[in-house]
Design an enzyme around this catalytic site. Structure first.
Site, PDB file in Angstrom:
ATOM      1  CE1 TYR A 188      41.784  39.410  48.903  1.00 20.96           C
ATOM      2  CE2 TYR A 188      39.835  40.301  47.962  1.00 20.96           C
ATOM      3  CZ  TYR A 188      41.201  39.914  48.003  1.00 20.96           C
ATOM      4  OH  TYR A 188      42.108  40.370  46.820  1.00 20.96           O
ATOM      5  CB  SER A 233      40.662  44.030  45.964  1.00 21.73           C
ATOM      6  OG  SER A 233      39.361  43.414  45.545  1.00 21.73           O
TER       7      SER A 233
END
Ligand code: NDP
Length: 247
Positions: free
Chosen positions: A156, A142
């Site tokens: 995350y 990501s």
């Protein structure tokens, strides 16, 4: 995309979003896709759809937090096709909340799915790819693996920083076995991911942020591009995000 044809590609988290789009794109270009996720009804519907369009697809119920499930997915692919060319370790969750909310179960879950699940994928294909002296491990990270997505996305981000370290370390360790390692790092992509937060207020904010999101197919095309390269060409990293996104 001639070099995609006939490749055996295992995809985790294929029941929606980037995994589903990638399965459709690769199967449409002749790959033999083997798909895993927990929502078997979605996997079954996708397999049916791909098959109806003349493609090759096989589906499994796979919870990547269970090593035996990931082993069964990869073994199923190997038993059917006799080789594994590519694994796309794509399964992921993004429950967003400030650290102070102490959502420890969600921290555990993110670590289990985003890091350990990916490692189980690596462990399952590794002996096969080593024997083949060929293979391609694609890990979905990501933009939050480059910049800390805080407040809210700290854990995350930590999991995606881990994906970055793992992918680069794998690449460095496995040159001799001819195993390509690629990390794809998307920005906002229109999928169900923002809905994995447990609080409605957060989901609402994310929906607003995700108005700029690009379609999952754009990431699928980036993945396909890395696969279609000749075996001696390894694309290590692709970052892909909406033009309008700063973070
Ligand atoms: P989706 O929520 O649409 O897809 C996530 C997939 O992960 C689903 O297929 C889900 O399947 C699967 N999954 C979740 N938990 C498990 C589990 N325990 N075992 C197996 N599969 C699991 O989101 P995306 O397509 O966006 O997410 C794909 C990847 O892309 C993730 O790694 C995510 O972090 C990453 N990413 C996405 C971005 C975005 O903006 N969308 C941005 C950056 C990265 P099921 O629930 O059926 O098991």
């Amino acid at each position: 995309m001639s070099s995609i044809a006939n490749k055996v590609v295992v995809i985790t988290g294929a029941s929606s979003g980037i995994g589903e789009s990638t399965a459709r794109l690769l199967a449409g270009n002749g790959a033999r896709v083997v798909l895993g996720a927990r929502r078997k009804d979605r996997i079954d519907a996708l397999v049916k759809d791909i098959t109806a369009q003349g493609g090759s697809a096989l589906g499994f119920t796979t919870d990547v937090t269970k090593r035996e499930d990931v082993e069964a997915l990869v073994t199923g692919a190997f038993d059917k096709h006799g080789r594994i060319d590519v694994i796309v370790n794509n399964s992921g969750i993004m429950p967003i909340a400030p650290m102070a909310a102490l959502k420890v179960k969600e921290w555990d879950r993110m670590i289990d799915v985003n890091i350990k699940g990916l490692l189980y994928g690596v462990a399952a294909v590794f002996p096969i790819m080593q024997k083949q002296k060929q293979g391609h491990i694609i890990n979905i990270a990501s933009v939050a693996g480059f910049k800390i997505f805080a407040p809210g996305g700290t854990v995350y981000s930590a999991t995606k920083f881990a994906v970055r370290a793992l992918t680069e370390g794998l690449r460095m360790e496995n040159k001799a076995d001819n195993i390509r390692c690629t990390m794809i790092s998307p920005g906002a992509v229109a999928t169900e991911l923002p809905e994995s937060s447990s609080e409605e207020a957060t989901r609402k904010d994310l929906r607003e942020f995700y108005k700029m999101a690009i379609p999952a197919d754009s990431v699928a095309r980036a993945i396909a591009y890395t696969i279609e390269q000749p075996a001696e060409v390894e694309i290590d990293e692709i970052v892909i995000r909406p033009t309008a996104q700063d973070f």
